[in-house]
Design an enzyme around this catalytic site. Sequence first.
Site, PDB file in Angstrom:
ATOM      1  N   SER A 191      23.272   5.332  13.124  1.00 25.06           N
ATOM      2  CA  SER A 191      24.686   5.607  13.338  1.00 25.06           C
ATOM      3  C   SER A 191      25.500   5.030  12.175  1.00 25.06           C
ATOM      4  CB  SER A 191      25.138   5.051  14.697  1.00 25.06           C
ATOM      5  OG  SER A 191      26.429   5.498  15.041  1.00 25.06           O
ATOM      6  N   ASP A 227      23.672  15.724  18.798  1.00 21.80           N
ATOM      7  CA  ASP A 227      24.444  14.501  18.607  1.00 21.80           C
ATOM      8  C   ASP A 227      25.923  14.799  18.857  1.00 21.80           C
ATOM      9  OD1 ASP A 227      25.659  12.179  17.757  1.00 21.80           O
ATOM     10  OD2 ASP A 227      24.596  12.061  15.851  1.00 21.80           O
ATOM     11  N   HIS A 245      22.609  11.269  20.446  1.00 20.94           N
ATOM     12  CA  HIS A 245      22.910  10.359  19.335  1.00 20.94           C
ATOM     13  C   HIS A 245      22.035   9.116  19.323  1.00 20.94           C
ATOM     14  CE1 HIS A 245      25.316   8.482  16.216  1.00 20.94           C
ATOM     15  NE2 HIS A 245      25.493   7.414  16.965  1.00 20.94           N
TER      16      HIS A 245
END
Length: 271
Positions: free
Chosen positions: A82, A176, A210
């Site tokens: 991330s 995501d 994600h």
Amino acid sequence: MQSEGPFPGVLDMYGTGGGLPEYRACLLSAHGFVVLALAYYGYQDLPKDMRKLQLEYFEEASTFLRTHPKVAGPGIGVIGASKSGDLALLLATFTPGISAVVSINGCNAVAVFPITYKGTVFPGLIGDSSKVTVMKSGVADIRDTLNNPLEGENQKSLIPIEQADCRFLFLVSEDDRNWNSPFFAEEAVKRLKAHGKDNFEKVVYPMAGHYLEPPYFPHCTASLHMLVGMPVAWGGEAKSHAMAQIDMWERIDAFLKEHLGTGKHCSSAKL
């Protein structure tokens, strides 16, 4: 009898949740790596937020790990997930001693907050809050809020990863919902190709969300986002996400062993 080393070294970082997650580092260490789980905000005496990040901090951590007597050289690996995906790319681009980078649903530009290095400010790619949509459940979908890094002034946030002397593994979730990581990874690959580079692998996981974690971690569909201040959707379908995590772990293990030169010291993976 276990080896005394040295072992391949890996710098492990997480995203906007802050603090010091150590579970991935612990699992990697059980597979024959020396791992430094690096907190960079929201932990002990570190900054409370990411508004004043300095790349020198990450470079110092990298140098500490790389020069540790138990770490085999010449370079180390870096894992970023991330937000820390762009930190990993920056580290490989501007500092020495990085041989392999794993970016898990990261961004190809400096995301949200600027970061400085040796007096130079790399601006953060900002978002447009008007693009946030709220579902019937009250959970926000923020996938398309971050601006396009290829347009106008946003290009100043792009990371010139073609300057990096390392191997890249881009791991991407097709569903995501945090941001458009498939687009960011594809643009990173295009940039490398445009500069005659073939030092990358890209793997896209259909219907994964994600938060790609180590195998058998539960699928997190939504939770509080520290920056947004409300619950957001992370995306993914449970079975597909679980299978992606299993495959991802095997790829990370193999990628790091191949490009960090494990030799006879690295134990075989059992998970």
